[in-house]
Design a protein around this motif. Sequence first.
Motif, PDB file in Angstrom:
ATOM      1  N   THR A 101       0.683 -13.357   5.557  1.00 37.71           N
ATOM      2  CA  THR A 101       0.345 -14.042   6.800  1.00 37.71           C
ATOM      3  C   THR A 101      -0.334 -13.069   7.756  1.00 37.71           C
ATOM      4  OG1 THR A 101       2.429 -13.495   7.883  1.00 37.71           O
ATOM      5  CG2 THR A 101       2.382 -15.511   6.536  1.00 37.71           C
ATOM      6  N   SER A 102      -0.899 -13.598   8.823  1.00 38.70           N
ATOM      7  CA  SER A 102      -1.556 -12.718   9.803  1.00 38.70           C
ATOM      8  C   SER A 102      -0.548 -11.772  10.450  1.00 38.70           C
ATOM      9  CB  SER A 102      -2.275 -13.545  10.875  1.00 38.70           C
ATOM     10  OG  SER A 102      -1.359 -14.342  11.605  1.00 38.70           O
ATOM     11  N   LEU A 103       0.669 -12.247  10.690  1.00 39.97           N
ATOM     12  CA  LEU A 103       1.683 -11.381  11.308  1.00 39.97           C
ATOM     13  C   LEU A 103       2.064 -10.240  10.369  1.00 39.97           C
ATOM     14  CD1 LEU A 103       4.596 -12.465  13.550  1.00 39.97           C
ATOM     15  CD2 LEU A 103       5.029 -10.796  11.755  1.00 39.97           C
ATOM     16  N   GLU A 104       2.228 -10.543   9.088  1.00 38.42           N
ATOM     17  CA  GLU A 104       2.540  -9.491   8.113  1.00 38.42           C
ATOM     18  C   GLU A 104       1.387  -8.500   8.015  1.00 38.42           C
ATOM     19  OE1 GLU A 104       5.393 -11.811   4.908  1.00 38.42           O
ATOM     20  OE2 GLU A 104       3.264 -12.288   4.957  1.00 38.42           O
ATOM     21  N   ALA A 105       0.149  -8.993   8.080  1.00 37.79           N
ATOM     22  CA  ALA A 105      -1.019  -8.111   8.042  1.00 37.79           C
ATOM     23  C   ALA A 105      -1.064  -7.204   9.263  1.00 37.79           C
ATOM     24  CB  ALA A 105      -2.299  -8.936   7.957  1.00 37.79           C
ATOM     25  N   MET A 106      -0.678  -7.742  10.426  1.00 37.30           N
ATOM     26  CA  MET A 106      -0.639  -6.926  11.637  1.00 37.30           C
ATOM     27  C   MET A 106       0.307  -5.750  11.474  1.00 37.30           C
ATOM     28  SD  MET A 106      -0.735  -9.367  14.999  1.00 37.30           S
ATOM     29  CE  MET A 106      -1.901 -10.710  15.111  1.00 37.30           C
ATOM     30  N   VAL A 107       1.499  -6.007  10.929  1.00 36.20           N
ATOM     31  CA  VAL A 107       2.472  -4.931  10.736  1.00 36.20           C
ATOM     32  C   VAL A 107       1.886  -3.844   9.847  1.00 36.20           C
ATOM     33  CG1 VAL A 107       4.709  -4.327   9.744  1.00 36.20           C
ATOM     34  CG2 VAL A 107       4.495  -6.400  11.126  1.00 36.20           C
ATOM     35  N   LEU A 108       1.262  -4.240   8.738  1.00 30.82           N
ATOM     36  CA  LEU A 108       0.693  -3.273   7.807  1.00 30.82           C
ATOM     37  C   LEU A 108      -0.441  -2.475   8.450  1.00 30.82           C
ATOM     38  CD1 LEU A 108       0.644  -5.470   4.589  1.00 30.82           C
ATOM     39  CD2 LEU A 108       2.035  -3.430   4.956  1.00 30.82           C
ATOM     40  N   ILE A 109      -1.300  -3.148   9.204  1.00 29.29           N
ATOM     41  CA  ILE A 109      -2.431  -2.474   9.838  1.00 29.29           C
ATOM     42  C   ILE A 109      -1.953  -1.576  10.985  1.00 29.29           C
ATOM     43  CG2 ILE A 109      -4.481  -2.853  11.272  1.00 29.29           C
ATOM     44  CD1 ILE A 109      -5.147  -5.234   9.434  1.00 29.29           C
ATOM     45  N   PHE A 110      -0.975  -2.034  11.752  1.00 26.43           N
ATOM     46  CA  PHE A 110      -0.433  -1.204  12.830  1.00 26.43           C
ATOM     47  C   PHE A 110       0.218   0.053  12.253  1.00 26.43           C
ATOM     48  CE2 PHE A 110      -0.011  -3.858  16.921  1.00 26.43           C
ATOM     49  CZ  PHE A 110      -1.159  -4.566  16.640  1.00 26.43           C
ATOM     50  N   GLU A 111       0.950  -0.107  11.150  1.00 24.71           N
ATOM     51  CA  GLU A 111       1.588   1.056  10.536  1.00 24.71           C
ATOM     52  C   GLU A 111       0.539   2.004   9.958  1.00 24.71           C
ATOM     53  OE1 GLU A 111       5.947  -0.771   9.233  1.00 24.71           O
ATOM     54  OE2 GLU A 111       4.356  -0.543   7.718  1.00 24.71           O
TER      55      GLU A 111
ATOM     56  N   ILE B 248      -4.870  -8.766   0.386  1.00 22.66           N
ATOM     57  CA  ILE B 248      -4.978  -7.294   0.385  1.00 22.66           C
ATOM     58  C   ILE B 248      -4.953  -6.769  -1.047  1.00 22.66           C
ATOM     59  CG2 ILE B 248      -3.859  -5.134   1.074  1.00 22.66           C
ATOM     60  CD1 ILE B 248      -2.541  -6.770   3.389  1.00 22.66           C
ATOM     61  N   ASP B 249      -5.930  -5.965  -1.376  1.00 24.87           N
ATOM     62  CA  ASP B 249      -5.892  -5.132  -2.585  1.00 24.87           C
ATOM     63  C   ASP B 249      -6.355  -3.760  -2.134  1.00 24.87           C
ATOM     64  OD1 ASP B 249      -6.172  -3.734  -4.927  1.00 24.87           O
ATOM     65  OD2 ASP B 249      -7.181  -5.339  -6.020  1.00 24.87           O
ATOM     66  N   SER B 250      -5.423  -2.826  -2.009  1.00 22.29           N
ATOM     67  CA  SER B 250      -5.740  -1.550  -1.359  1.00 22.29           C
ATOM     68  C   SER B 250      -6.431  -0.547  -2.286  1.00 22.29           C
ATOM     69  CB  SER B 250      -4.484  -0.923  -0.757  1.00 22.29           C
ATOM     70  OG  SER B 250      -3.617  -0.477  -1.787  1.00 22.29           O
ATOM     71  N   ILE B 251      -6.874  -0.990  -3.471  1.00 22.90           N
ATOM     72  CA  ILE B 251      -7.671  -0.095  -4.304  1.00 22.90           C
ATOM     73  C   ILE B 251      -8.864   0.385  -3.480  1.00 22.90           C
ATOM     74  CG2 ILE B 251      -9.025  -1.999  -5.324  1.00 22.90           C
ATOM     75  CD1 ILE B 251      -9.083  -0.313  -7.928  1.00 22.90           C
ATOM     76  N   GLN B 252      -9.162   1.683  -3.558  1.00 22.32           N
ATOM     77  CA  GLN B 252     -10.126   2.303  -2.644  1.00 22.32           C
ATOM     78  C   GLN B 252     -11.560   2.107  -3.148  1.00 22.32           C
ATOM     79  OE1 GLN B 252      -7.251   5.490  -3.098  1.00 22.32           O
ATOM     80  NE2 GLN B 252      -7.912   6.284  -1.103  1.00 22.32           N
ATOM     81  N   LYS B 253     -12.296   1.293  -2.409  1.00 21.30           N
ATOM     82  CA  LYS B 253     -13.672   0.950  -2.788  1.00 21.30           C
ATOM     83  C   LYS B 253     -14.688   1.361  -1.721  1.00 21.30           C
ATOM     84  CE  LYS B 253     -12.744  -1.101  -6.722  1.00 21.30           C
ATOM     85  NZ  LYS B 253     -13.261  -0.570  -8.005  1.00 21.30           N
ATOM     86  N   TYR B 254     -14.218   1.727  -0.554  1.00 24.67           N
ATOM     87  CA  TYR B 254     -15.101   2.134   0.544  1.00 24.67           C
ATOM     88  C   TYR B 254     -15.001   3.644   0.722  1.00 24.67           C
ATOM     89  CZ  TYR B 254     -17.576   2.052   5.000  1.00 24.67           C
ATOM     90  OH  TYR B 254     -18.512   2.271   6.001  1.00 24.67           O
ATOM     91  N   TYR B 255     -16.146   4.309   0.829  1.00 23.74           N
ATOM     92  CA  TYR B 255     -16.182   5.774   0.966  1.00 23.74           C
ATOM     93  C   TYR B 255     -16.577   6.139   2.403  1.00 23.74           C
ATOM     94  CZ  TYR B 255     -15.733   5.890  -4.080  1.00 23.74           C
ATOM     95  OH  TYR B 255     -15.266   5.722  -5.359  1.00 23.74           O
ATOM     96  N   TYR B 256     -15.575   6.548   3.163  1.00 22.13           N
ATOM     97  CA  TYR B 256     -15.741   6.889   4.577  1.00 22.13           C
ATOM     98  C   TYR B 256     -16.058   8.382   4.650  1.00 22.13           C
ATOM     99  CZ  TYR B 256     -14.501   6.803   9.586  1.00 22.13           C
ATOM    100  OH  TYR B 256     -14.516   6.883  10.958  1.00 22.13           O
ATOM    101  N   VAL B 257     -17.299   8.717   4.971  1.00 25.06           N
ATOM    102  CA  VAL B 257     -17.772  10.097   4.910  1.00 25.06           C
ATOM    103  C   VAL B 257     -17.522  10.810   6.243  1.00 25.06           C
ATOM    104  CG1 VAL B 257     -19.749  11.611   4.506  1.00 25.06           C
ATOM    105  CG2 VAL B 257     -19.531   9.456   3.226  1.00 25.06           C
TER     106      VAL B 257
END
Length: 318
Positions: free
Chosen positions: A138-148, A195-204
């Motif tokens: 849910t959006s609330l669960e996503a908020m917790v994960l993103i805030f953490e 959410i699939d946290s496999i790393q696909k974006y390369y932040y340089v």
Amino acid sequence: MCEISIIVPVYNVEKYLKKCVDSILNQTFKDFELILVDDGSPDSSGAICDQYAEKDSRVKVIHKKNGGLSDARNAGIEVAKGKYLGFIDSDDYIAEDMYELLHNNIVRENADLSICGIYDVYQERQAIKKERIKRTVTSLEAMVLIFEGNNISVHAVNKLYKRKVFSGIRYPMGKYHEDSFIIVEILDKCKTVVIDSIQKYYYVHRAESINTEKFSNRQFDFIEAWELNENKVLGRSRKLDIAAHQRVCFANFLVLDKIIKNNVSDEVTETKKIISYLRRNYFFILKNHVFTTKRKISMTLLMFSLHLYKILSRIQNK
């Protein structure tokens, strides 16, 4: 009409732009438009954008007066035709299947937002592979994960959004850490987040920008954003209240560390305010599962003196 609009603000990145754009055009997912927003670049970035538009019909170019990252993203949103929106920063790059992954997930789960993981790329340091998590929340669960912030970040760039999520929402002008200012509003527009946290974006993290970045008052926007976010979500759930407060503490740590790194602690009047805030939250920080043991040790040293905190901070930076 296309499935995805990918928006890339472009400013003074002639050395990095081709790698970024090539990584997008070579995606295994093909049904997209690429909107390159030349934000008044003084170098050849704008000309490079036009060259790509001549070679590939999926590329659209906007040339505009310099207005900053938020203004450039907003300009892209205004002309986007896709059912979904994605954002990439022009000095980064992505795995060839990033949008295939994000799109498959958002369609399969009928979600409003799809998220993947980020590799932090440093010139002289190996990128850290993080634990992979796969969840539909849910959006609330996503908020917790993103805030953490342990596995899922607040960044705009590792995400695919249903276009309607941005109805009435735009990036704030003149703010640093602009992603942080609107994350609550974005998640409030979402019922389901995949959410699939496999790393696909390369932040340089460019060596020259890391080593030469000077401290400025813009850094305080980071604290402001998370204080505002804490007030926005206060009372929704105990778990979210704790995550929101932890993020404000983290924001204070981040700004204090930048003040110390730039050797301006005696010159910045807000330094005492930050130290006082962290000291008031000492026991909260010690009990919180998100903060590392190193962070808790440094916080204990800060309870005694800023000098001790500085010593440990400089050792860790080295």
